[in-house]
Write a protein that holds these residues in place. Structure first.
Motif, short mmCIF file in Angstrom:
data_model
loop_
_atom_site.label_atom_id
_atom_site.label_comp_id
_atom_site.label_asym_id
_atom_site.label_seq_id
_atom_site.Cartn_x
_atom_site.Cartn_y
_atom_site.Cartn_z
N LEU A 20 0.82 -1.20 0.00
CA LEU A 20 0.00 0.00 0.00
C LEU A 20 0.86 1.26 0.00
CD1 LEU A 20 -2.77 1.36 0.16
CD2 LEU A 20 -2.64 1.14 2.65
N GLU A 21 1.96 1.22 0.78
CA GLU A 21 2.83 2.39 0.85
C GLU A 21 3.41 2.72 -0.52
OE1 GLU A 21 6.70 4.04 3.36
OE2 GLU A 21 5.98 1.99 3.64
N LYS A 22 3.74 1.68 -1.30
CA LYS A 22 4.27 1.93 -2.64
C LYS A 22 3.27 2.65 -3.52
CE LYS A 22 7.34 -2.12 -2.57
NZ LYS A 22 7.63 -3.45 -3.19
N GLN A 23 1.98 2.36 -3.29
CA GLN A 23 0.94 3.02 -4.09
C GLN A 23 0.70 4.46 -3.67
OE1 GLN A 23 -0.35 1.46 -6.75
NE2 GLN A 23 0.98 -0.27 -6.22
N LEU A 24 1.23 4.83 -2.50
CA LEU A 24 1.00 6.17 -1.97
C LEU A 24 2.22 7.07 -2.11
CD1 LEU A 24 -0.97 5.27 1.29
CD2 LEU A 24 -1.90 5.95 -0.93
N ILE A 25 3.15 6.69 -3.00
CA ILE A 25 4.36 7.47 -3.21
C ILE A 25 4.16 8.44 -4.36
CG2 ILE A 25 6.82 7.36 -3.83
CD1 ILE A 25 6.17 6.38 -1.03
N CYS A 26 4.49 9.70 -4.14
CA CYS A 26 4.39 10.72 -5.19
C CYS A 26 5.53 10.52 -6.19
CB CYS A 26 4.46 12.12 -4.57
SG CYS A 26 4.53 13.45 -5.79
N PRO A 27 5.25 10.50 -7.50
CA PRO A 27 6.31 10.29 -8.49
C PRO A 27 7.26 11.48 -8.64
CG PRO A 27 4.24 10.74 -9.59
CD PRO A 27 3.92 10.61 -8.12
N LYS A 35 -0.84 16.08 1.80
CA LYS A 35 -2.11 16.74 1.48
C LYS A 35 -1.91 18.24 1.24
CE LYS A 35 -4.35 15.19 5.12
NZ LYS A 35 -5.46 14.86 6.04
N PRO A 36 -2.73 18.84 0.34
CA PRO A 36 -3.78 18.19 -0.44
C PRO A 36 -3.23 17.41 -1.63
CG PRO A 36 -3.71 20.52 -0.97
CD PRO A 36 -2.72 20.31 0.14
N VAL A 37 -3.92 16.31 -1.95
CA VAL A 37 -3.55 15.48 -3.10
C VAL A 37 -4.52 15.79 -4.23
CG1 VAL A 37 -3.23 13.12 -3.94
CG2 VAL A 37 -2.72 13.68 -1.55
N VAL A 38 -3.98 16.06 -5.43
CA VAL A 38 -4.84 16.38 -6.58
C VAL A 38 -4.81 15.23 -7.57
CG1 VAL A 38 -4.58 18.87 -6.34
CG2 VAL A 38 -2.93 17.61 -7.71
N ILE A 39 -5.93 15.03 -8.24
CA ILE A 39 -6.05 13.97 -9.25
C ILE A 39 -6.07 14.61 -10.62
CG2 ILE A 39 -8.59 13.96 -9.03
CD1 ILE A 39 -8.46 10.95 -9.69
N LEU A 40 -5.22 14.10 -11.52
CA LEU A 40 -5.13 14.64 -12.87
C LEU A 40 -6.21 14.01 -13.75
CD1 LEU A 40 -1.24 14.52 -13.31
CD2 LEU A 40 -2.65 16.33 -12.35
N ILE A 104 -7.18 7.40 2.67
CA ILE A 104 -6.36 6.19 2.75
C ILE A 104 -5.02 6.51 3.43
CG2 ILE A 104 -5.10 4.48 1.39
CD1 ILE A 104 -7.38 4.55 -0.62
N ILE A 105 -4.45 7.68 3.13
CA ILE A 105 -3.20 8.07 3.77
C ILE A 105 -3.39 8.19 5.28
CG2 ILE A 105 -1.52 9.94 3.98
CD1 ILE A 105 -1.87 10.46 1.00
N ASP A 106 -4.51 8.80 5.69
CA ASP A 106 -4.78 8.94 7.12
C ASP A 106 -4.91 7.56 7.79
OD1 ASP A 106 -6.90 11.86 6.62
OD2 ASP A 106 -4.74 11.67 6.87
N ILE A 107 -5.64 6.66 7.13
CA ILE A 107 -5.80 5.31 7.70
C ILE A 107 -4.46 4.59 7.76
CG2 ILE A 107 -6.88 3.06 7.32
CD1 ILE A 107 -9.23 4.52 6.02
N TYR A 108 -3.66 4.74 6.70
CA TYR A 108 -2.35 4.09 6.67
C TYR A 108 -1.48 4.58 7.82
CZ TYR A 108 2.39 3.01 5.15
OH TYR A 108 3.67 2.58 5.10
N LYS A 109 -1.49 5.90 8.04
CA LYS A 109 -0.67 6.44 9.12
C LYS A 109 -1.16 5.95 10.48
CE LYS A 109 0.87 10.58 6.66
NZ LYS A 109 0.85 12.07 6.62
N GLN A 110 -2.47 5.83 10.64
CA GLN A 110 -2.99 5.32 11.90
C GLN A 110 -2.58 3.86 12.10
OE1 GLN A 110 -7.20 5.93 11.86
NE2 GLN A 110 -7.06 8.17 11.84
#
Length: 363
Positions: A20-27, A35-40, A104-110
């Protein structure tokens, strides 16, 4: 069926957490999204700060947010798929936030903050059979339960299935639902973009129609002012003609009065002459002058009502009533020829000299 608190979390094992952490890495920054995270538009995500950095690098002349200069937007390429992203005047602040990723980031950190061994040891336990783990799923009641509940308890007559099977099935359903939501978000964003464009078009069209409306009313006011000036000129001309005539009569009567007064004065002086011979020498001439003066015919006085200017009254009630009926014409195009041309044509049809109203020509 009630269950004790202390279930095994979805993100329980370290391997799943790493994936999951790999999916939450900014390229861009190669760190977890901040945050904030923007979707293209291509569905890839970026930290808004990182998106702004590459946007500024691709558009060095674009004004930063907060500048008083209105910018026309810009574009940059997604660092993951090289898809071209076109932005409006708001820049990256016009991109939609991905609240799902942020949650999801908040849940991951928790989850990451909890000890790993405690996560592995957490299991959902049956409340009726405290020593039994929840290991089956009641299809009839649609609740997880334990084996003893199926054999001796409330679910002995229900249809059950292995818990992992139902877990995988519902997890797959939820994954499909998330995919549908993401796809639906794209459609909703497209609709929002279209409606924003509609709002901008409404504002532009309203601004243009207001300008046309102002121009046409200004042209109408100009015609009224020109017509008022013409009528005032006609009235002033008639006034001057009447005044000239009456003043001419005043001069004529004044000259006659002055000559008559002088003749009366001469006649009185002659009557005071004591010598009859001298009196008779002048008397004949004076008598003839007095007779001639008394027979002089002066020009006629102005006829009754000559001083009236009532004929220059204008009636504007019907015009005012007609102006009050001015309204919008839904079928008329905003690009039609300006009505000012038509108004000028109507104005030019009248001659430079207005016809004088009846009764103004008498002298």
């Amino acid at each position: 069926m009630n269950f004790t608190v202390g279930f095994k979390p979805l993100l329980g094992d370290a391997h799943s957490m790493d994936n999951l952490e790999k999916q939450l890495i900014c390229p861009i920054c190669l760190e977890m999204f901040s945050k904030p995270v923007v979707i293209l538009p291509c569905q890839h995500n970026l930290c808004r700060k990182c998106a702004n950095d590459i946007f500024q690098a691709s558009n060095p002349l674009w004004q930063s947010r907060g500048s008083t200069t209105v910018s026309s937007g810009g574009r940059f390429r997604c660092p993951s798929c090289r898809h071209e992203v076109v932005l409006d005047r708001h820049g990256v602040y016009g991109l939609q936030r991905n609240l799902l990723v942020e949650n999801i980031i908040d849940i991951y950190k928790q989850e990451s903050s909890r000890p790993l061994h405690s996560k592995a040891e957490q299991h959902l336990m049956c409340e009726e059979h405290e020593e039994e783990k929840i290991n089956i799923y009641c299809l009839s009641c649609e609740v997880p339960t334990c084996s003893l509940c199926k054999v001796f308890g409330a679910h002995k007559d229900c249809e059950v299935a292995p818990l992992p099977t139902i877990y995988k099935r519902q997890k797959s359903e939820l994954s499909d639902g998330i995919a549908m939501l993401v796809a639906g978000n794209d459609r909703v964003q497209a609709v929002i973009t279209q409606m924003e464009e509609v709002c901008q078009t409404i504002e532009d069209n309203s601004r243009r129609q207001k300008q046309l409306l102002n121009q046409r009313f200004e042209a109408l006011c100009s015609v009224l002012e020109e017509r008022k000036a013409e009528l005032l000129q006609t009235l002033a001309r008639e006034q001057e003609e009447k005044l000239q005539r009456v003043r001419g009569l005043i001069r004529q009567y004044g000259d006659h009065l002055e000559a008559s007064s002088k003749l009366v004065e001469s006649a009185i002086q002659s009557m005071e002459e004591p010598q009859m011979a001298l009196y008779l020498q002048q008397a004949k001439e004076l008598i003839n002058k007095v007779r001639a003066m008394s027979k002089v015919e002066l020009a006629g006085r102005p006829e009754p009502g000559y001083e009236s200017m009532e004929q220059f009254t204008v009636s504007l009630e019907h015009v005012a009533e007609m102006l009050r009926t001015i309204d919008f014409q839904p079928g008329a195009s905003g690009e039609e020829e300006d009505e000012e041309v038509a108004l000028d044509g109507e104005e030019g049809s009248a001659g430079p000299e207005e016809e004088r109203p009846e009764g103004t020509g008498g002298h």
